[in-house]
Design an enzyme around this catalytic site. Structure first.
Site, PDB file in Angstrom:
ATOM      1  N   HIS A 160      -4.034   7.947  -6.503  1.00  0.00           N
ATOM      2  CA  HIS A 160      -3.958   6.757  -7.365  1.00  0.00           C
ATOM      3  C   HIS A 160      -3.584   7.162  -8.802  1.00  0.00           C
ATOM      4  CE1 HIS A 160      -5.201   4.288  -4.123  1.00  0.00           C
ATOM      5  NE2 HIS A 160      -6.443   4.703  -4.076  1.00  0.00           N
ATOM      6  N   LEU A 164       9.830  -7.471 -21.743  1.00  0.00           N
ATOM      7  CA  LEU A 164       9.409  -7.482 -20.338  1.00  0.00           C
ATOM      8  C   LEU A 164       8.046  -8.157 -20.176  1.00  0.00           C
ATOM      9  CD1 LEU A 164       9.792  -6.305 -17.365  1.00  0.00           C
ATOM     10  CD2 LEU A 164       8.347  -4.425 -18.150  1.00  0.00           C
ATOM     11  N   ASP A 188       2.506   0.975  -2.373  1.00  0.00           N
ATOM     12  CA  ASP A 188       1.723   1.493  -1.254  1.00  0.00           C
ATOM     13  C   ASP A 188       1.974   2.988  -1.057  1.00  0.00           C
ATOM     14  OD1 ASP A 188       0.020   1.417   0.895  1.00  0.00           O
ATOM     15  OD2 ASP A 188       1.391   0.354   2.223  1.00  0.00           O
TER      16      ASP A 188
HETATM   17  C1  FPP Z   1      -2.028   1.359  -2.078  1.00  0.00           C
HETATM   18  O1  FPP Z   1      -1.965   2.676  -1.630  1.00  0.00           O
HETATM   19  C2  FPP Z   1      -2.305   1.360  -3.519  1.00  0.00           C
HETATM   20  C3  FPP Z   1      -3.395   0.793  -4.091  1.00  0.00           C
HETATM   21  C4  FPP Z   1      -4.438   0.107  -3.305  1.00  0.00           C
HETATM   22  C5  FPP Z   1      -3.633   0.882  -5.547  1.00  0.00           C
HETATM   23  C6  FPP Z   1      -2.443   0.873  -6.431  1.00  0.00           C
HETATM   24  C7  FPP Z   1      -2.846   1.393  -7.773  1.00  0.00           C
HETATM   25  C8  FPP Z   1      -2.100   2.148  -8.588  1.00  0.00           C
HETATM   26  C9  FPP Z   1      -0.693   2.466  -8.309  1.00  0.00           C
HETATM   27  C10 FPP Z   1      -2.648   2.712  -9.852  1.00  0.00           C
HETATM   28  C11 FPP Z   1      -3.279   1.734 -10.755  1.00  0.00           C
HETATM   29  C12 FPP Z   1      -2.311   0.979 -11.537  1.00  0.00           C
HETATM   30  C13 FPP Z   1      -2.633   0.195 -12.594  1.00  0.00           C
HETATM   31  C14 FPP Z   1      -1.606  -0.588 -13.299  1.00  0.00           C
HETATM   32  C15 FPP Z   1      -4.023   0.069 -13.062  1.00  0.00           C
HETATM   33  P1  FPP Z   1      -3.007   3.167  -0.530  1.00  0.00           P
HETATM   34  O2  FPP Z   1      -4.174   3.762  -1.218  1.00  0.00           O
HETATM   35  O3  FPP Z   1      -3.366   2.055   0.384  1.00  0.00           O
HETATM   36  O4  FPP Z   1      -2.200   4.268   0.200  1.00  0.00           O
HETATM   37  P2  FPP Z   1      -2.267   4.636   1.755  1.00  0.00           P
HETATM   38  O5  FPP Z   1      -1.708   3.462   2.503  1.00  0.00           O
HETATM   39  O6  FPP Z   1      -1.410   5.851   1.838  1.00  0.00           O
HETATM   40  O7  FPP Z   1      -3.695   4.903   2.078  1.00  0.00           O
END
Ligand code: FPP
Length: 261
Positions: free
Chosen positions: A52, A146, A35
Site C-alpha cells: 500500500h 485538477l 488494485d
Molecule cells: C487494492 O489492492 C488497493 C487498496 C484496497 C487500497 C488502495 C490504496 C492505496 C493505493 C494507497 C492509499 C492512497 C491514498 C490516496 C490514501 P489490494 O490490497 O486488494 O491488492 P491485492 O488484490 O493484490 O490483494
C-alpha cells in the site's frame, strides 16, 4: 515530499475534452480502481502494508501525470466500505496512509492548483481523519486545476442508499411528489454531485469488476483493464489507457458516436 518527485499541476480549468498529444481526446474524468498492492508486495516477500505504501507513491505519480495531461477530474478508489473486513493492521495502515497523504502532500497539491474532494461515508471515520479531510477540502476549494476525488470509506450502494433516504425523507415531509423524482435528483444527492460522470474507468491488476465503485455514475463509462499491479502503474500506463479510450466509439445508447453529455 521527496525532491524530484513533485506533484505538478495545471494552472487552470479545462473547458471540455482536450485534443491529446497524439490527436486523440483526453477524457474529462478518469476513475481508477487501484488494485494489486497486496500481490505486488507478496511477490517481493514484503508485507501487504508495504504494498500500500508503494501504491501511494503511484498515486503521487499519477496525480502529477493527470494534471499534465489535462484531465479535469481524477477519481481514485482508496478505501471501500467493504475494506473494513480486512485485518485490523491493514485497515490501520490504510487510514494512516490517507493521513500521511494529506499531511505530507496537501501544501504541494494546493500550490499546484489541485482541488481535493473526498467522497464516502464520514460518520464512522475517526475525528482526526475527518478533520484532515475537511481541512484539505476547505484549503483547496477555490482551486481551478485538477479535481482530485479520493473515494475513502466509499461504497456506491451505500452512497445510493443515502440519496434514497434523503429523497424518502422529503417525500414523507410532503416536499417531493414520488412521481416527480428524476435521475438528476438522485445524482444531486450523491457524493459526486456536480461532478461529470467518468468517461474512462481503469482497473489495474487484471481483475475485471466494478467492486461497488461509482455504480450510478458509470452507466456509460468506458472501461480499460490493465494487467499491471497498481504500484507499477506509470504515466506511460495511463497514456496507453487514454489511447485505448481514444479509439472507442461512445454512443450513449444511441446509434452515432457522441461527446459526453
Ligand atoms: C487494492 O489492492 C488497493 C487498496 C484496497 C487500497 C488502495 C490504496 C492505496 C493505493 C494507497 C492509499 C492512497 C491514498 C490516496 C490514501 P489490494 O490490497 O486488494 O491488492 P491485492 O488484490 O493484490 O490483494
Amino acid at each position: 515530499m521527496t525532491a524530484g518527485h513533485k506533484i505538478a499541476g495545471r494552472a487552470g480549468p479545462v473547458a471540455g475534452p482536450q485534443a491529446g498529444a497524439g490527436g486523440g481526446t483526453v477524457p474529462r474524468h478518469v476513475a481508477i480502481i487501484m488494485d494489486g498492492n497486496g500481490r505486488w508486495a507478496l511477490r517481493r516477500g514484503m508485507s501487504r502494508t508495504r504494498g500500500h505504501r508503494h501504491g501511494m507513491e503511484a498515486v503521487r505519480r499519477i496525480v502529477r501525470e493527470a494534471g499534465d495531461l489535462g484531465i479535469e477530474y481524477l477519481s481514485l478508489y482508496a478505501f471501500s466500505s467493504e475494506n473494513w473486513s480486512r485485518p485490523a493492521g491493514e485497515v490501520r495502515e490504510l487510514m494512516g496512509l490517507l493521513k500521511l497523504f494529506i499531511r505530507r502532500d496537501l501544501a504541494e497539491l494546493h500550490e499546484a492548483n489541485v482541488r481535493v474532494r473526498v467522497i464516502g461515508r464520514r460518520d464512522d471515520l475517526k475525528p482526526d481523519i475527518r478533520r484532515l479531510i475537511e481541512e484539505s477540502e476547505a484549503l483547496t476549494a477555490a482551486n481551478s486545476g485538477l479535481n482530485l476525488i479520493v473515494a475513502f470509506n466509499y461504497g456506491a450502494q451505500d452512497e445510493i442508499t443515502r440519496a434514497v433516504q434523503d429523497l424518502a425523507g422529503q417525500v414523507k415531509e410532503g416536499t417531493i411528489d414520488p412521481a416527480e423524482i428524476t435521475a438528476a435528483m438522485i445524482s444531486q444527492r450523491l457524493d459526486t454531485a456536480g461532478v461529470p460522470n467518468p468517461d474512462l474507468l481503469i482497473r489495474t491488476s487484471g481483475e475485471r469488476r466494478l467492486s461497488n465503485f461509482l455504480l450510478w455514475q458509470c452507466a456509460y463509462t468506458e472501461f480499460v483493464f490493465v494487467d499491471e499491479l497498481w504500484p507499477d502503474f506509470t504515466g506511460a500506463t495511463l497514456r496507453a489507457a487514454l489511447e485505448e479510450y481514444g479509439g472507442r466509439e461512445r454512443r450513449f445508447g444511441g446509434l452515432a458516436a457522441k461527446a459526453a453529455p
